[in-house]
Design a protein around this motif. Structure first.
Motif, PDB file in Angstrom:
ATOM      1  N   GLU B  41       0.842  -1.201   0.000  1.00 18.45           N
ATOM      2  CA  GLU B  41       0.000   0.000   0.000  1.00 18.45           C
ATOM      3  C   GLU B  41       0.880   1.255   0.000  1.00 18.45           C
ATOM      4  N   LYS B  44      -1.472   7.241   2.188  1.00 16.07           N
ATOM      5  CA  LYS B  44      -2.261   7.116   3.428  1.00 16.07           C
ATOM      6  C   LYS B  44      -3.064   5.808   3.424  1.00 16.07           C
ATOM      7  N   PRO B  45      -3.248   5.200   4.596  1.00 11.90           N
ATOM      8  CA  PRO B  45      -4.068   3.975   4.619  1.00 11.90           C
ATOM      9  C   PRO B  45      -5.527   4.270   4.229  1.00 11.90           C
ATOM     10  N   LYS B  46      -6.072   3.404   3.379  1.00 13.05           N
ATOM     11  CA  LYS B  46      -7.460   3.602   2.922  1.00 13.05           C
ATOM     12  C   LYS B  46      -8.358   2.572   3.596  1.00 13.05           C
ATOM     13  N   TRP B  47      -9.514   3.009   4.086  1.00 16.51           N
ATOM     14  CA  TRP B  47     -10.395   2.110   4.841  1.00 16.51           C
ATOM     15  C   TRP B  47     -10.974   1.019   3.945  1.00 16.51           C
ATOM     16  N   TYR B  52      -3.482  -6.567   2.715  1.00 20.57           N
ATOM     17  CA  TYR B  52      -2.202  -5.900   2.988  1.00 20.57           C
ATOM     18  C   TYR B  52      -1.085  -6.934   2.919  1.00 20.57           C
ATOM     19  N   GLN B  63      -8.827  -1.600   8.015  1.00 16.99           N
ATOM     20  CA  GLN B  63      -8.100  -0.651   8.857  1.00 16.99           C
ATOM     21  C   GLN B  63      -8.824   0.699   8.737  1.00 16.99           C
ATOM     22  N   VAL B  64      -9.456   1.116   9.804  1.00 15.35           N
ATOM     23  CA  VAL B  64     -10.220   2.367   9.770  1.00 15.35           C
ATOM     24  C   VAL B  64      -9.250   3.549   9.657  1.00 15.35           C
ATOM     25  N   LYS B  65      -8.264   3.588  10.540  1.00 11.93           N
ATOM     26  CA  LYS B  65      -7.139   4.514  10.411  1.00 11.93           C
ATOM     27  C   LYS B  65      -5.923   3.827  11.014  1.00 11.93           C
ATOM     28  N   LYS B  66      -4.793   4.482  11.001  1.00 16.86           N
ATOM     29  CA  LYS B  66      -3.564   3.810  11.437  1.00 16.86           C
ATOM     30  C   LYS B  66      -3.706   3.316  12.889  1.00 16.86           C
ATOM     31  N   VAL B  68      -6.075   1.482  14.080  1.00 12.37           N
ATOM     32  CA  VAL B  68      -7.476   1.181  14.458  1.00 12.37           C
ATOM     33  C   VAL B  68      -8.055   0.221  13.417  1.00 12.37           C
ATOM     34  N   TYR B  69      -8.401  -0.974  13.871  1.00 10.81           N
ATOM     35  CA  TYR B  69      -8.873  -2.018  12.954  1.00 10.81           C
ATOM     36  C   TYR B  69     -10.306  -2.422  13.284  1.00 10.81           C
TER      37      TYR B  69
END
Lengths: 203, 78
Positions: B41, B44-47, B52, B63-66, B68-69
């Motif tokens: 990836e 920025k991480p995408k929800w 991965y 992954q909602v944000k870095k 936070v899953y």
């Protein structure tokens, strides 16, 4: 009414009294009838002089009730209070032990229900996770495939597999749910049978 | 609809989805030459990304944000 009939009837009507109390009353009225007969009355006349057994039984029972309602003396109340306080270590621990026993039995039953329902709940959670993952994966794959085609195809594959897991786990949950409903009903009936059996034994 | 038929249809559908999913995952993995760096990836991480792969291994999840899953299978990133 003969003396025997009178006493028999009175005996029946005073059944709620204790044996000694009843016998005391019967012998008292037996003596009264005898006294009347000694005075020259016939048996029937003597019985008539006393009155009907129903009336007499009513009076005796009323008297007994008022005796039972006699208020407790202050000394007696104090003695009971002292005994209660002094005996607290004994009766308190017994009450506590009983409470703990009941609580542990309730928790045991509750844990049995949790154990029974653990498997369908787990499969249900897997099914829901599969549904969420498949929806997000397949929707996201449509975007990712334009950024990184390999990652997009993999994600689409993950989404499809998740959909398969969702259906499979959902089916399993449904089948297991039906089975465990039967098991729960059977277990509850068995438990209710034990409790009612214990009550019957007590009675 | 008979329940037995529904069960059978569900089993067939889930098997089809699992097989197609596995084939697509294999195909995508081969498109990336079986190298994790090719599907890494970027940015920025995408929800909405659920697959991965990096040097530490591969995992599936949301992954909602870095850090936070929502749900993960196969471990999470540090």
């Amino acid at each position: 009414m003969s003396k025997e009939e009178f006493l028999g009837s009175l005996n029946r009507l005073l059944k709620s009294l204790g044996k000694s109390e009843r016998e005391k009353s019967l012998s008292y009225y037996n003596e009264i009838i005898d006294d009347y007969m000694e005075d020259g009355y016939t048996e029937e006349e003597a019985v008539e002089q006393i009155g009907s057994p129903g009336q007499i039984a009513q009076e005796i029972l009323k008297e007994q009730q008022t005796q039972m309602k006699t208020p407790m003396s202050r000394g007696m109340k104090g003695l009971i209070a002292v005994l209660l306080v002094l005996g607290f270590p004994l009766w308190g621990s017994l009450v506590l032990a009983g409470f703990c026993l009941v609580l542990s039995a309730v928790l045991l039953v509750l844990s049995a229900y949790i154990v029974i329902w653990c498997i369908p709940i787990c499969t249900g959670a897997v099914s829901v996770a599969g549904l969420i993952l498949s929806v997000v994966s397949m929707g996201g794959a449509a975007v990712i495939i334009f950024q990184n085609s390999a990652a997009g195809v993999i994600q689409l594959g993950v989404g499809m597999s998740s959909a398969g897991i969702f259906i499979l786990a959902g089916l399993l949950t449904w089948i297991l749910g039906q089975y465990f409903v039967k098991v729960t009903v059977r277990f509850s009936k068995w438990l209710a049978g034990i409790i009612t059996g214990m009550r019957r034994k007590k009675l | 609809m008979k329940i037995r038929n529904l069960k059978k249809k569900c089993l067939i559908m889930s098997a089809v989805f699992l097989i197609i999913g596995s084939v697509l995952t294999g195909a995508g993995w081969s498109m990336a030459d079986f190298k994790a760096e090719n599907v890494k990836e970027e940015g920025k991480p995408k929800w909405y990304r659920t697959f991965y792969a990096d040097e530490q291994g591969a995992w599936i999840g949301i992954q909602v944000k870095k850090g936070v899953y929502l749900l993960t299978f196969g471990g999470t990133r540090e």
